[in-house]
Write a protein that holds these residues in place. Structure first.
Motif, short mmCIF file in Angstrom:
data_model
loop_
_atom_site.label_atom_id
_atom_site.label_comp_id
_atom_site.label_asym_id
_atom_site.label_seq_id
_atom_site.Cartn_x
_atom_site.Cartn_y
_atom_site.Cartn_z
N LYS A 127 23.12 22.14 64.94
CA LYS A 127 22.58 23.33 64.38
C LYS A 127 23.22 24.73 64.60
O LYS A 127 23.41 25.84 63.75
CB LYS A 127 21.14 23.57 64.42
N ASP A 128 23.76 24.58 65.81
CA ASP A 128 24.44 25.98 66.47
C ASP A 128 26.10 25.86 66.27
O ASP A 128 26.91 26.66 66.90
CB ASP A 128 23.99 26.40 67.72
N ASP A 143 10.93 28.41 71.52
CA ASP A 143 11.50 28.17 70.44
C ASP A 143 12.97 27.54 70.26
O ASP A 143 13.91 28.49 70.00
CB ASP A 143 11.26 29.73 69.64
N ILE A 144 12.96 26.39 70.39
CA ILE A 144 14.44 25.83 70.59
C ILE A 144 15.25 25.86 69.39
O ILE A 144 16.48 25.73 69.36
CB ILE A 144 14.20 24.39 71.01
N GLN A 145 14.51 26.18 68.10
CA GLN A 145 15.41 26.26 66.98
C GLN A 145 16.15 27.47 67.02
O GLN A 145 17.19 27.82 66.13
CB GLN A 145 14.45 26.46 65.60
N SER A 146 15.74 28.70 67.71
CA SER A 146 16.45 30.05 68.04
C SER A 146 17.23 29.71 69.04
O SER A 146 18.16 30.77 69.34
CB SER A 146 15.53 31.02 67.96
N MET A 147 17.60 28.75 69.68
CA MET A 147 18.23 28.66 71.26
C MET A 147 19.56 27.81 70.55
O MET A 147 19.56 26.78 69.99
CB MET A 147 17.63 28.11 72.04
N ASP A 148 20.61 27.96 71.43
CA ASP A 148 21.93 27.24 71.20
C ASP A 148 21.44 26.17 72.20
O ASP A 148 21.55 26.15 73.80
CB ASP A 148 23.11 27.76 71.66
N MET A 149 20.95 24.91 72.11
CA MET A 149 20.76 23.88 72.96
C MET A 149 21.71 23.24 73.87
O MET A 149 21.34 22.67 74.79
CB MET A 149 19.88 22.67 72.35
N VAL A 150 22.93 23.26 73.39
CA VAL A 150 23.69 22.99 74.13
C VAL A 150 24.03 23.67 75.57
O VAL A 150 24.05 23.12 76.69
CB VAL A 150 25.24 22.70 73.45
N SER A 151 24.22 24.89 75.36
CA SER A 151 24.47 25.68 76.49
C SER A 151 23.25 25.95 77.36
O SER A 151 23.32 26.11 78.47
CB SER A 151 24.83 27.21 75.83
N THR A 152 21.94 25.96 76.75
CA THR A 152 20.91 25.89 77.18
C THR A 152 20.51 24.68 78.17
O THR A 152 20.03 24.99 79.19
CB THR A 152 19.58 26.11 76.21
N VAL A 208 22.52 14.19 60.86
CA VAL A 208 21.91 15.63 61.14
C VAL A 208 20.91 16.00 60.39
O VAL A 208 19.83 16.51 60.88
CB VAL A 208 22.96 16.41 61.22
N ALA A 209 20.72 15.90 59.12
CA ALA A 209 19.97 16.06 58.16
C ALA A 209 18.72 15.16 58.29
O ALA A 209 17.55 15.74 58.41
CB ALA A 209 20.36 15.80 56.64
N MET A 210 18.85 14.02 58.77
CA MET A 210 17.73 13.15 59.15
C MET A 210 17.03 13.59 60.57
O MET A 210 15.77 13.69 60.45
CB MET A 210 18.20 11.63 59.41
N GLY A 211 17.90 13.95 61.35
CA GLY A 211 17.40 14.66 62.73
C GLY A 211 16.55 15.68 62.08
O GLY A 211 15.43 16.01 62.87
N GLU A 212 17.11 16.67 61.31
CA GLU A 212 16.28 18.03 61.00
C GLU A 212 14.86 17.43 60.44
O GLU A 212 14.00 18.19 60.79
CB GLU A 212 17.04 18.84 60.34
N ALA A 237 18.94 11.07 66.10
CA ALA A 237 19.29 11.84 65.04
C ALA A 237 18.77 13.46 65.54
O ALA A 237 19.47 14.28 65.11
CB ALA A 237 18.26 11.25 63.91
N ILE A 238 17.70 13.39 66.11
CA ILE A 238 17.19 14.75 66.30
C ILE A 238 18.22 15.54 67.51
O ILE A 238 18.53 16.68 67.35
CB ILE A 238 15.70 14.75 67.09
N ILE A 239 18.81 14.62 68.32
CA ILE A 239 19.89 15.16 69.34
C ILE A 239 21.07 15.64 68.45
O ILE A 239 21.57 16.97 68.61
CB ILE A 239 20.29 14.13 70.15
N ALA A 240 21.26 14.95 67.46
CA ALA A 240 22.50 15.39 66.75
C ALA A 240 22.34 16.48 66.09
O ALA A 240 23.07 17.45 65.77
CB ALA A 240 22.85 14.18 65.52
N TYR A 241 20.95 16.71 65.33
CA TYR A 241 20.44 18.00 64.73
C TYR A 241 20.75 19.26 65.78
O TYR A 241 21.17 20.21 65.53
CB TYR A 241 19.34 17.73 64.25
#
Length: 275
Positions: A158-159, A76-85, A49-53, A150-154
């Motif tokens: 993150k949420d 701004d996907i960092q402010s979104m819950d990308m799973v629910s989005t 996850v850290a690698m993905g970030e 790794a990005i997907i895992a991050y």
């Protein structure tokens, strides 16, 4: 004899002027590329996850566009819950892809971003049917399958969501991860040509090089007819000095710290010839 001393004095003065100019330009030393292999024996999901970030922030160039409004040129996907989005977008009637869950959708959005374009964020004139985002598995970004995982895992973690991506398999042990210097990697080798520099710094992710079509930033097909070499150089090392009308200040401000003098001058000369 007087002419001789005048000539010597002029030569020394000219050398001092060039030395001063060189010192005023960015002084970044390029480092030889070193392969950083993933140690699968000790890799944990937290590490992944850290690698993905890190990839999201650096090599993936995601934060060039995915910023908070008003400067962001993408959600701004960092402010979104990308799973629910992701679930909401999969249910949208405009969705054209084949994904079944959030992980598939996030991957699809990276490699074929036009399968679903968020309303208001499409390429100008496309009626939100064409995404301005480049496919991250292609040049100039060229993320590997493991890096995209790794990005997907991050984005899942993150949420506080469950990470459904598996850790890399043993077959991925030899895969090179181009880690950013902040994550313990090394800087890529200096570009040998202007074209290499354009790819290294992902310029075409935001600028059309062969047309004036606007992407995240203005097209650069004839930039040399609009700007002098001095203005082009300033736009790279101090992009906030002059903002092109109609575009937000989205260009990174740290290219002066990342580029070598030679890379900068190759880019300036290359762009100045586009007329």
């Amino acid at each position: 004899m007087t002419v001789f001393f005048k000539t010597i004095g002029f030569s020394i003065g000219l050398a001092l002027v060039f030395t001063l100019v060189t010192q005023l330009l960015p002084q970044v030393e390029g480092e030889a590329p070193v392969e950083t292999k993933v140690d699968l024996a000790s890799l944990t999901m937290d590490d992944f996850v850290a690698m993905g970030e890190d990839l999201f922030m650096n090599k993936g160039t995601c934060t060039l566009c995915h910023k908070p409004p008003p400067i962001g040129r993408a959600p701004d996907i960092q402010s979104m819950d990308m799973v629910s989005t992701s679930s909401e977008r999969l249910a949208d009637e405009r969705y054209q892809g084949e994904s079944k869950d959030a992980a598939d959708y996030i991957l699809e959005s990276m490699i074929d971003p036009s399968k679903f374009v968020v309303a208001g964020w499409g390429k100008k004139g496309s009626n939100d049917t064409v995404s301005p985002m480049p496919a991250v598995d292609k040049a100039p970004i060229q993320l590997s399958a493991m890096e995209m995982d790794a990005i997907i895992a991050y984005l899942q973690a993150k949420d506080g969501n469950e990470v459904t991506i598996s850790l890399p398999s043993p077959e991925a042990a030899a895969e090179v991860v181009a880690a950013a210097p902040a994550a313990g990697g090394v800087a890529p080798a200096p570009a040998a040509t202007a074209e290499e520099a354009l790819g290294k710094y992902a310029c075409s992710a935001c600028h059309a090089m062969d047309s004036e079509d606007p992407l995240v930033g203005p097209g650069l097909a004839t930039v040399g007819a609009r700007l002098s070499e001095t203005e082009i150089r300033q736009s790279i090392v101090d992009p906030a000095a002059v903002i092109t009308e109609g575009f937000p200040p989205a260009m990174p401000a740290d290219f002066a710290e990342k580029m070598t003098v030679r890379e900068l001058e190759m880019l300036v000369q290359h762009l100045a010839e586009k007329k």
